[in-house]
Every structure is written in structure tokens, then in C-alpha cells.
Design a protein around this motif. Structure first.
Motif, mmCIF file in Angstrom:
data_model
loop_
_atom_site.group_PDB
_atom_site.id
_atom_site.type_symbol
_atom_site.label_atom_id
_atom_site.label_comp_id
_atom_site.label_asym_id
_atom_site.label_seq_id
_atom_site.Cartn_x
_atom_site.Cartn_y
_atom_site.Cartn_z
ATOM 1 N N ASP A 168 40.531 15.984 43.638
ATOM 2 C CA ASP A 168 41.029 15.823 45.136
ATOM 3 C C ASP A 168 41.830 17.009 45.283
ATOM 4 N N SER A 169 41.488 17.889 46.179
ATOM 5 C CA SER A 169 42.357 19.243 46.371
ATOM 6 C C SER A 169 42.683 19.401 47.950
ATOM 7 N N SER A 170 42.883 18.160 48.624
ATOM 8 C CA SER A 170 43.104 18.006 49.969
ATOM 9 C C SER A 170 44.569 18.104 50.174
ATOM 10 N N ALA A 171 45.344 18.270 49.192
ATOM 11 C CA ALA A 171 46.992 18.156 49.445
ATOM 12 C C ALA A 171 47.514 19.502 49.218
ATOM 13 N N GLY A 172 46.792 20.582 49.647
ATOM 14 C CA GLY A 172 47.319 22.047 49.551
ATOM 15 C C GLY A 172 47.180 22.581 48.299
ATOM 16 N N PHE A 173 45.910 22.786 47.528
ATOM 17 C CA PHE A 173 46.123 23.386 46.320
ATOM 18 C C PHE A 173 44.620 23.573 46.130
ATOM 19 N N SER A 174 44.116 24.778 45.286
ATOM 20 C CA SER A 174 42.864 24.877 44.940
ATOM 21 C C SER A 174 42.648 25.315 43.246
ATOM 22 N N ARG A 403 44.459 32.006 58.370
ATOM 23 C CA ARG A 403 43.764 32.230 59.578
ATOM 24 C C ARG A 403 45.134 31.955 60.764
ATOM 25 N N GLU A 404 45.200 32.841 61.623
ATOM 26 C CA GLU A 404 46.482 32.742 62.532
ATOM 27 C C GLU A 404 47.618 32.080 62.085
ATOM 28 N N GLY A 405 47.849 32.465 60.873
ATOM 29 C CA GLY A 405 49.196 32.026 60.273
ATOM 30 C C GLY A 405 49.063 30.893 59.554
ATOM 31 N N GLN A 406 47.989 30.176 59.402
ATOM 32 C CA GLN A 406 47.813 28.859 58.806
ATOM 33 C C GLN A 406 47.199 29.108 57.585
ATOM 34 N N LEU A 407 47.422 28.761 56.276
ATOM 35 C CA LEU A 407 46.978 28.543 54.974
ATOM 36 C C LEU A 407 45.966 27.518 54.980
ATOM 37 N N SER A 408 44.709 27.895 54.101
ATOM 38 C CA SER A 408 43.728 27.065 53.647
ATOM 39 C C SER A 408 43.134 27.606 52.353
ATOM 40 N N PHE A 409 42.378 26.576 52.017
ATOM 41 C CA PHE A 409 41.583 26.822 50.787
ATOM 42 C C PHE A 409 40.055 26.958 51.031
ATOM 43 N N PRO A 410 39.346 27.977 51.045
ATOM 44 C CA PRO A 410 37.937 27.882 51.808
ATOM 45 C C PRO A 410 36.887 26.944 50.915
ATOM 46 N N ARG A 411 36.494 26.058 52.011
ATOM 47 C CA ARG A 411 35.391 25.249 51.495
ATOM 48 C C ARG A 411 34.076 26.273 51.460
ATOM 49 N N LEU A 412 32.964 25.808 50.734
ATOM 50 C CA LEU A 412 31.747 26.439 50.822
ATOM 51 C C LEU A 412 31.192 26.682 52.447
ATOM 52 N N ASP A 413 31.548 25.761 53.296
ATOM 53 C CA ASP A 413 30.857 25.669 54.618
ATOM 54 C C ASP A 413 31.749 26.622 55.421
ATOM 55 N N ILE A 414 32.876 27.232 55.141
ATOM 56 C CA ILE A 414 33.626 27.926 56.075
ATOM 57 C C ILE A 414 32.940 29.140 56.410
ATOM 58 N N ARG A 415 33.079 29.948 57.642
ATOM 59 C CA ARG A 415 32.485 31.073 58.055
ATOM 60 C C ARG A 415 33.656 31.946 58.365
ATOM 61 N N PHE A 416 33.534 33.051 57.899
ATOM 62 C CA PHE A 416 34.842 33.969 57.812
ATOM 63 C C PHE A 416 34.676 34.803 59.195
ATOM 64 N N GLN A 417 35.949 34.817 59.882
ATOM 65 C CA GLN A 417 36.141 35.493 61.358
ATOM 66 C C GLN A 417 36.822 36.698 61.177
ATOM 67 N N GLU A 418 36.663 37.531 62.262
ATOM 68 C CA GLU A 418 37.472 38.938 62.254
ATOM 69 C C GLU A 418 39.084 38.422 62.476
ATOM 70 N N GLY A 419 39.760 39.254 61.703
ATOM 71 C CA GLY A 419 41.175 38.976 61.530
ATOM 72 C C GLY A 419 41.556 37.917 60.421
ATOM 73 N N ASP A 420 40.789 37.462 59.898
ATOM 74 C CA ASP A 420 41.050 36.441 58.641
ATOM 75 C C ASP A 420 41.595 37.300 57.373
ATOM 76 N N GLU A 421 42.774 36.678 56.761
ATOM 77 C CA GLU A 421 43.280 37.244 55.723
ATOM 78 C C GLU A 421 42.925 36.451 54.531
ATOM 79 N N VAL A 422 42.065 37.169 53.603
ATOM 80 C CA VAL A 422 41.351 36.667 52.569
ATOM 81 C C VAL A 422 42.059 36.904 51.199
ATOM 82 N N ILE A 423 42.650 35.981 50.588
ATOM 83 C CA ILE A 423 43.216 36.045 49.150
ATOM 84 C C ILE A 423 42.296 36.319 47.894
#
Length: 444
Positions: A168-174, A403-423
Motif C-alpha cells: 500500500d503506497s497510498s500514504a505518500g511514498f513510492s 503539479r500546481e505545487g502538489q506532490l504525487s507519485f504517478p500511477r500508470l493511468d496518469i496523463r502528463f500535462q504541460e507545466g508538470d514537474e517530473v522527478i
């Protein structure tokens, strides 16, 4: 970019070594032997003069046309003066000062853009390693609100036998990688966790604590013994006792005057005036019976001796520092993992200050293992592409998204948008492999 480094000693040498292949570096060093050593070993220019002399600074700034100046002398006041004077001569220059005494770490200092304190950074890292029971390495990217840690897996841990994607990685880690048999595996989603694995995790500070709990905690770490009452020991003790979790902290220091100073500056810490290298003291004070033994000496051989003694007495967890690169292999050979290298601390801080995030943010264990940031633009190959549809070459993994200052850990279904900062984490050396994923606009 043109960079001036004042001082070719421990910090200055590491700083020059870190960036000399990226930037045009001039080192100012007055000591004959040190200047010659820097000149012969590194791809830098050397000005054999006193960097605290205003005339020498004026000459260097004018001749080199520096955009960044890093002052790394042993004297904190000199480092602040050099930065302030450089800023008065060239207001646009970025100034970085290395600081030993944490009292100089003030939030705003006229003329100084960045203050780096290896002692403060080491203390924070030791604090995290000591309080995360299963972690053996830890790094922090404060600008992104991210932390990276490597967790050791033992046969009794709860995650043994689990598939990575089922954790379970729902708690803010990957989980982005696993070290197994000296190899780093990045294709980990379908990997089963084995005893002996070293699991690489990126996340928020709370996320890493959540993963630490998921791994399995046999007994919480509450009792800490710090060997050495240096500035590092004092900062570390303060971090431990000021934490909301109730902890027992003891410092052993053989210098009486230092003990008096520690007593004045620390509340809730037991100070013992004794030589912790003596076996009698170790027995009387139960040095190796605490939940975590932390060695903070300025002598590598002393730290190594204490760590090996702690191993002999089956100490639960051992954390130590070392200064000379040569000692890394010695510590590793003895089986010690929670060790913090001075050179790595300085190198990562200099990288953060002088190298853009698009080139490198921070390194992991090895030199070629680094994180960088890619901003999705109109020329990016990631634009409007789903994460799961990317044909990722071996050795490259997208580990986080802002994205817009909010951190997330990309799932396979996420679609990247202009302005996204990808680590991104990578251990590949061929830029052509990176271009395949991110496009030609990627920084070299």
C-alpha cells in the motif's frame, strides 16, 4: 557557468571535485601544498593567493567573471566577509558560504545567498537514520518536499514475500528500486521482496515513516547513546529530545569543558564526562545496550573502532560518520550500512546550489545514480502521454510528480500535462537513452 571557490581544503576540494566537469572553476588557495594538490588532481584553475584579501578577490572576480562564489574556509567570519564583499563588487553574483558554527546559520544574512553547514546537515541525516528503525540511508530534497531512504529487509519483516505493487503506497511514498546482490533493480512493480533486499523509497517525511511501519518494527527506538559532544553531537541531541516522541538521550564526552557547555545548552539530555573508548566506561554506561548507538567523533579510526565494538556486543542499531573517502570501503567491509560520508554531504549540497534541477538534484549511493527534474513543455515527449504508455529504457524511472505545487507519485493511468514537474531517477550514462523519453530539449 564560471565559479570561484575560496579555499581548497576539505570542503573546497569536494566542492571543486563535484562541479569541475560541469562548470569553469577557479580555486583560490594560499597554502602551497594544498594549492598544488588541487591543481594537479582536478580540472580547475588555481590562484595561489589569500582569498580573504580584498585585492585578490577583486582581481579574481574581474578576471574570472564569476557567476557564483563559494567560500569554504575554516573560519566562518571570513566566509561571510568574502561573500558580502563579493556581493558588493558584483550584486548579481550568487554567494554561498560554508558554516561550521550553527550560531551563524541565520535565515537572512546580507550579501550571502546560501549558507551550508555540513554539521547541521549531518545531524539531521543522523536523526532520520536513528529514528527510522529500518532505514540504512537517507537523503532530503527540501526544495521539493521529498525524502529518499533505503530500507534494509530482514527475514522477520512483514513485507518479505510481498509483491512491490501490492504494498500500500497510498500514504505518500513510492518504491522505485531494490538493491539485490549488489545490483540495482528498477523494474520492481512485479518483484517479490526478499530478505537481504535494500528497498529504495521516495516520499514525504510522513510517507517514509509510514513505510518504515509497513516494513515491520520489532521494537521502537526510544533510547539513544551519542558518542562525542561536538557541535554535531549537540545538534543531534537537541533534535532527538525536541521531537514529540518521548526519548531518552545520553551523550558521552571526555572533555570536561565541553560537558559543561553541553549541560548549559541542552535540556533533558544526560551528559556523562567519560572516555567512551575505554571498555570500563562502555560497561558502566551500557553504551551498546541502547536502542541506537551514534558515533560522532572527528576521527575516522575512533568511529570505526566504536562501531566494530558495538557490532561485537550486538547493538541494535549503529549510526556513524566518516570524513575520508577511503574509510567508506572499510566501514562497508565490516558490514556497517548506516554511515554518513562527509564528502557525500558536501557534494550533494554543492550540487543543489550550483547545478540546475534539470541536470541533477541529488545522488543516491553511487556516482551515476542521480535524480533530476524534467518540466513538461510543448517540446516534451511526455506531453499528453499516459505514464503506462511510455516505453521506458532500462535504468530510467519516473518517481514523483509535482503539479500546481502538489506532490504525487504517478500511477500508470496518469496523463502528463504541460507545466508538470517530473522527478526522474536514472543510472544510465548515455544521453541518447534519456532523449528517447524526454526529447532533445533535455539538459545535457
Amino acid at each position: 557557468m564560471k565559479v570561484i571557490i575560496v579555499g581548497g581544503g576539505n570542503v573546497g576540494y569536494i566542492a571543486a571535485e563535484t562541479i569541475c566537469d560541469i562548470h569553469d572553476v577557479l580555486v583560490i588557495e594560499k597554502d602551497d601544498q594544498t594549492a598544488e594538490s588541487v591543481k594537479s588532481r582536478l580540472n580547475v584553475s588555481v590562484l595561489h593567493e589569500d582569498g580573504t584579501n580584498p585585492k585578490n578577490l577583486e582581481y579574481a572576480l574581474e578576471e574570472h567573471g564569476a557567476e557564483i562564489i563559494i567560500s569554504t574556509l575554516d573560519d566562518d567570519a571570513s566566509n561571510l566577509f568574502i561573500c558580502m564583499y563579493a556581493k558588493s563588487l558584483s550584486p548579481e553574483i550568487k554567494t554561498i558560504a560554508s558554516i561550521n558554527n550553527p550560531d551563524y546559520m541565520i535565515e537572512k544574512s546580507a550579501g550571502v545567498d546560501v549558507l551550508i553547514s555540513p554539521e547541521v546537515i549531518t545531524a539531521k541525516k543522523m536523526y532520520r537514520l536513528a529514528t527510522l528503525e529500518n532505514a540504512v540511508d537517507f537523503e532530503e530534497i527540501e526544495s521539493l518536499g521529498l525524502c529518499i531512504a533505503i530500507f534494509a529487509v530482514e527475514k522477520w519483516h512483514d513485507i518479505v514475500g510481498k509483491i512491490v505493487m501490492d504494498i500500500d503506497s497510498s500514504a505518500g511514498f513510492s518504491i522505485f528500486g531494490v538493491y539485490r546482490d549488489d545490483s540495482l533493480i528498477l523494474e520492481v512493480d512485479s518483484l517479490e521482496v526478499h530478505p537481504g533486499d535494500r528497498v529504495c523509497v521516495i516520499g514525504t517525511p510522513d510517507g517514509l515513516e509510514a513505510f518504515n511501519a509497513i516494513v515491520g518494527i520489532e521494537e521502537e527506538t526510544r533510547e539513544f547513546t551519542i558518542l562525542g559532544g561536538s557541535v554535531l553531537g549537540m545538534i543531534l541531541a537537541r533534535l532527538l529530545v525536541e521531537d514529540p516522541v518521548r526519548r531518552y538521550v545520553k551523550i558521552l564526552e571526555k572533555n570536561h569543558d565541553k560537558c559543561v557547555e553541553l549541560s548549559k545548552n541542552l535540556n533533558g539530555v544526560s551528559i556523562v564526562n567519560a572516555d567512551y573508548t575505554e571498555p570500563e566506561v562502555q560497561t558502566q554506561e551500557n553504551v551498546f545496550k541502547s536502542d541506537c548507538t551514534i558515533s560522532t567523533s572527528h576521527q575516522d579510526d575512533t568511529n570505526l573502532l566504536m562501531c566494530m565494538s558495538a557490532q561485537k556486543f550486538n547493538a541494535r542499531k549503529i549510526v556513524s560518520r566518516y570524513f575520508k573517502k577511503e574509510y567508506q570501503d572499510i566501514f562497508t567491509f565490516t558490514g556497517l550500512e548506516s554511515i554518513i560520508g562527509y564528502h557525500k554531504i558536501v557534494s550533494n549540497e554543492i550540487t543543489k546550489c550550483t547545478v540546475s534541477d534539470e541536470m541533477a538534484i541529488i545522488r543516491l549511493k553511487n556516482h551515476n545514480e542521480l535524480f533530476f527534474k524534467h518540466t513538461v513543455s510543448s517540446g516534451s515527449k511526455l506531453l499528453d502521454v499516459r505514464n503506462g504508455d511510455i516505453r521506458m529504457p532500462p535504468g530510467i524511472r519516473i518517481v514523483a510528480l509535482r503539479r500546481e505545487g502538489q506532490l504525487s507519485f504517478p500511477r500508470l493511468d496518469i496523463r502528463f500535462q504541460e507545466g508538470d514537474e517530473v522527478i526522474v531517477f536514472t543510472n544510465v550514462t548515455k544521453e541518447s537513452e534519456l532523449f528517447k523519453v524526454f526529447g532533445k530539449n533535455l539538459s545535457e
